[in-house]
Design a protein around this motif. Structure first.
Motif, PDB file in Angstrom:
ATOM      1  N   LEU A  34       0.833  -1.200   0.000  1.00 20.41           N
ATOM      2  CA  LEU A  34       0.000   0.000   0.000  1.00 20.41           C
ATOM      3  C   LEU A  34       0.871   1.256   0.000  1.00 20.41           C
ATOM      4  O   LEU A  34       0.606   2.208  -0.738  1.00 20.41           O
ATOM      5  N   ALA A  35       1.929   1.274   0.794  1.00 16.82           N
ATOM      6  CA  ALA A  35       2.826   2.427   0.849  1.00 16.82           C
ATOM      7  C   ALA A  35       3.476   2.669  -0.507  1.00 16.82           C
ATOM      8  O   ALA A  35       3.583   3.821  -0.960  1.00 16.82           O
ATOM      9  N   ARG A  36       3.894   1.612  -1.179  1.00 15.99           N
ATOM     10  CA  ARG A  36       4.506   1.766  -2.505  1.00 15.99           C
ATOM     11  C   ARG A  36       3.494   2.286  -3.515  1.00 15.99           C
ATOM     12  O   ARG A  36       3.802   3.135  -4.349  1.00 15.99           O
ATOM     13  N   GLN A  37       2.255   1.775  -3.456  1.00 15.74           N
ATOM     14  CA  GLN A  37       1.213   2.239  -4.380  1.00 15.74           C
ATOM     15  C   GLN A  37       0.877   3.708  -4.124  1.00 15.74           C
ATOM     16  O   GLN A  37       0.666   4.472  -5.065  1.00 15.74           O
ATOM     17  N   GLU A  38       0.845   4.125  -2.877  1.00 19.10           N
ATOM     18  CA  GLU A  38       0.605   5.534  -2.556  1.00 19.10           C
ATOM     19  C   GLU A  38       1.701   6.411  -3.135  1.00 19.10           C
ATOM     20  O   GLU A  38       1.433   7.512  -3.633  1.00 19.10           O
ATOM     21  N   LEU A  39       2.936   5.938  -3.095  1.00 11.13           N
ATOM     22  CA  LEU A  39       4.049   6.684  -3.664  1.00 11.13           C
ATOM     23  C   LEU A  39       3.896   6.824  -5.175  1.00 11.13           C
ATOM     24  O   LEU A  39       4.077   7.910  -5.735  1.00 11.13           O
ATOM     25  N   GLU A  41       1.101   6.712  -6.929  1.00 17.39           N
ATOM     26  CA  GLU A  41      -0.010   7.644  -7.177  1.00 17.39           C
ATOM     27  C   GLU A  41       0.411   9.093  -6.935  1.00 17.39           C
ATOM     28  O   GLU A  41       0.043   9.991  -7.698  1.00 17.39           O
ATOM     29  N   SER A  42       1.188   9.316  -5.881  1.00 23.33           N
ATOM     30  CA  SER A  42       1.662  10.674  -5.581  1.00 23.33           C
ATOM     31  C   SER A  42       2.527  11.209  -6.703  1.00 23.33           C
ATOM     32  O   SER A  42       2.380  12.372  -7.125  1.00 23.33           O
ATOM     33  N   TYR A  43       3.447  10.385  -7.202  1.00 23.77           N
ATOM     34  CA  TYR A  43       4.301  10.816  -8.310  1.00 23.77           C
ATOM     35  C   TYR A  43       3.474  11.092  -9.566  1.00 23.77           C
ATOM     36  O   TYR A  43       3.715  12.058 -10.281  1.00 23.77           O
ATOM     37  N   ARG A  45       0.390  12.119  -9.801  1.00 25.59           N
ATOM     38  CA  ARG A  45      -0.322  13.394  -9.646  1.00 25.59           C
ATOM     39  C   ARG A  45       0.633  14.580  -9.720  1.00 25.59           C
ATOM     40  O   ARG A  45       0.319  15.610 -10.319  1.00 25.59           O
TER      41      ARG A  45
END
Length: 86
Positions: A34-39, A41-43, A45
């Motif tokens: 989940l932490a990697r996927q959030e990263l 998605e952040s990049y 955006r």
């Protein structure tokens, strides 16, 4: 154990680099994916907002030196230039 008072948050802990935050194998953090996927998605955006992103003039992909470790890897230095979206 690796840390004295391991149950306490200490930002100035002298041996902070001797641990693995996400672990590996059977000791992998349950939230690592989940932490990697959030990263990611952040990049995505961030890049959508920056517009056209490219290496600084005079740099080529061959000039970018990668560094890596057991858990993370990436460019040691990545000089970028961007033009804002209109």
């Amino acid at each position: 154990g690796e840390f004295s008072r391991a149950d306490e948050f200490d930002i100035d802990r002298p041996s902070v680099r001797s641990h693995l935050a996400f672990g590996g194998g059977i000791h992998t953090c349950a939230g690592a994916a989940l932490a990697r996927q959030e990263l990611v998605e952040s990049y995505d955006r961030l890049l959508d907002r920056l517009g056209h992103l490219r290496l600084q003039p005079g740099w080529t992909v061959a000039d970018v030196h990668m560094q890596g470790g057991l858990v993370t890897h990436g460019p040691a230095r990545l000089p970028l230039r961007f033009t804002a979206r209109q």
